[in-house]
Design an enzyme around this catalytic site. Structure first.
Site, PDB file in Angstrom:
ATOM      1  N   ASP A  84      23.806  -1.001  24.305  1.00 42.33           N
ATOM      2  CA  ASP A  84      22.752   0.003  24.229  1.00 42.33           C
ATOM      3  C   ASP A  84      22.039  -0.176  22.897  1.00 42.33           C
ATOM      4  O   ASP A  84      22.641   0.004  21.844  1.00 42.33           O
ATOM      5  CB  ASP A  84      23.339   1.409  24.332  1.00 42.33           C
ATOM      6  CG  ASP A  84      22.264   2.481  24.377  1.00 42.33           C
ATOM      7  OD1 ASP A  84      21.077   2.137  24.541  1.00 42.33           O
ATOM      8  OD2 ASP A  84      22.597   3.662  24.244  1.00 42.33           O
ATOM      9  N   TRP A 109      32.334  -0.138  20.155  1.00 42.64           N
ATOM     10  CA  TRP A 109      32.708   0.320  21.489  1.00 42.64           C
ATOM     11  C   TRP A 109      32.969  -0.936  22.304  1.00 42.64           C
ATOM     12  O   TRP A 109      32.587  -2.030  21.899  1.00 42.64           O
ATOM     13  CB  TRP A 109      31.645   1.228  22.108  1.00 42.64           C
ATOM     14  CG  TRP A 109      30.373   0.604  22.566  1.00 42.64           C
ATOM     15  CD1 TRP A 109      30.068   0.195  23.825  1.00 42.64           C
ATOM     16  CD2 TRP A 109      29.202   0.339  21.774  1.00 42.64           C
ATOM     17  NE1 TRP A 109      28.791  -0.321  23.875  1.00 42.64           N
ATOM     18  CE2 TRP A 109      28.230  -0.240  22.617  1.00 42.64           C
ATOM     19  CE3 TRP A 109      28.872   0.517  20.444  1.00 42.64           C
ATOM     20  CZ2 TRP A 109      26.983  -0.625  22.190  1.00 42.64           C
ATOM     21  CZ3 TRP A 109      27.620   0.128  20.006  1.00 42.64           C
ATOM     22  CH2 TRP A 109      26.697  -0.431  20.867  1.00 42.64           C
ATOM     23  N   ASP A 128      27.388  -2.424  16.117  1.00 42.42           N
ATOM     24  CA  ASP A 128      26.050  -2.191  15.604  1.00 42.42           C
ATOM     25  C   ASP A 128      25.880  -2.875  14.259  1.00 42.42           C
ATOM     26  O   ASP A 128      26.828  -2.966  13.470  1.00 42.42           O
ATOM     27  CB  ASP A 128      25.790  -0.692  15.446  1.00 42.42           C
ATOM     28  CG  ASP A 128      25.572   0.003  16.771  1.00 42.42           C
ATOM     29  OD1 ASP A 128      25.331  -0.696  17.775  1.00 42.42           O
ATOM     30  OD2 ASP A 128      25.620   1.242  16.808  1.00 42.42           O
ATOM     31  N   ASN A 156      28.438   4.074  24.865  1.00 41.21           N
ATOM     32  CA  ASN A 156      27.444   3.395  24.040  1.00 41.21           C
ATOM     33  C   ASN A 156      26.370   4.318  23.486  1.00 41.21           C
ATOM     34  O   ASN A 156      25.416   3.855  22.898  1.00 41.21           O
ATOM     35  CB  ASN A 156      26.809   2.237  24.818  1.00 41.21           C
ATOM     36  CG  ASN A 156      26.008   2.712  26.012  1.00 41.21           C
ATOM     37  OD1 ASN A 156      25.796   3.891  26.222  1.00 41.21           O
ATOM     38  ND2 ASN A 156      25.559   1.771  26.816  1.00 41.21           N
TER      39      ASN A 156
END
Length: 180
Positions: A84, A109, A128, A156
């Protein structure tokens, strides 16, 4: 004619049971059961049905049926089943590397994606990259097998920049952890 007397039958059974057991024996068995009960969940169990998951085309999700393995700048790239955000491969980084000036978050995640080339499932850690302004290129929202927010490590929708010098989100990577 002899009639059936349940009280006499119950008394006879209890007297026979009491004659063959002692209080210490019953307490010992009860104690053993109390000590052994917490161990039952950790005993090995044969999981024959889970040993070979169904990888047939019918069992695959829509994403898995349409995934490709050639272009990592497209949202249908096989590793992006649960990603995401912006793809780091479009923002100066790579599938598994942050672009210069951004840093990987120490937390991630996870998702389980099927590689269309070999049909095997792989565990992917989505991390990220933080510390730079939002990239806003190749924005993807893969929700394949996403869970509710009450299981945050499989969701996400959280900005995963915890533990970095800046909570500013830049892009996301998809690091291959191993086979699932």
């Amino acid at each position: 004619m002899k009639t059936f007397n349940p009280d006499a039958m119950g008394e006879k059974l209890l007297r026979r049971f009491a004659g063959g057991t002692s209080r210490r024996g019953i307490l010992a068995r009860l104690g053993l059961a109390l000590v052994a009960a917490p161990v039952f969940p950790v005993l090995p169990v044969s999981r024959a049905s889970a040993a070979k998951p169904d990888r047939s085309p019918e069992a695959k999700t829509t994403f898995a049926r349409n995934a490709q393995s050639k272009d990592d700048t497209k949202c249908d790239y096989w590793r992006y089943c649960a990603i995401d955000g912006s793809l780091c491969s479009c923002c100066g980084g790579a599938v598994n590397r942050c672009p210069p000036g951004a840093e990987h978050s120490p937390v991630s995640w996870v998702g389980t994606c099927i590689n269309p080339d070999d049909g095997r499932a792989y565990l992917i850690a989505y991390r990220d990259c933080c510390g730079k302004a939002y990239c806003n290129k190749c924005d993807c929202d893969g929700t394949d097998r996403e869970t509710q927010l009450y299981v945050p490590q499989l969701n996400n929708d959280v900005i995963w920049c915890f533990g970095t010098t800046s909570m500013e989100y830049h892009c996301s990577t998809a690091v291959l952890v191993g086979t699932a």
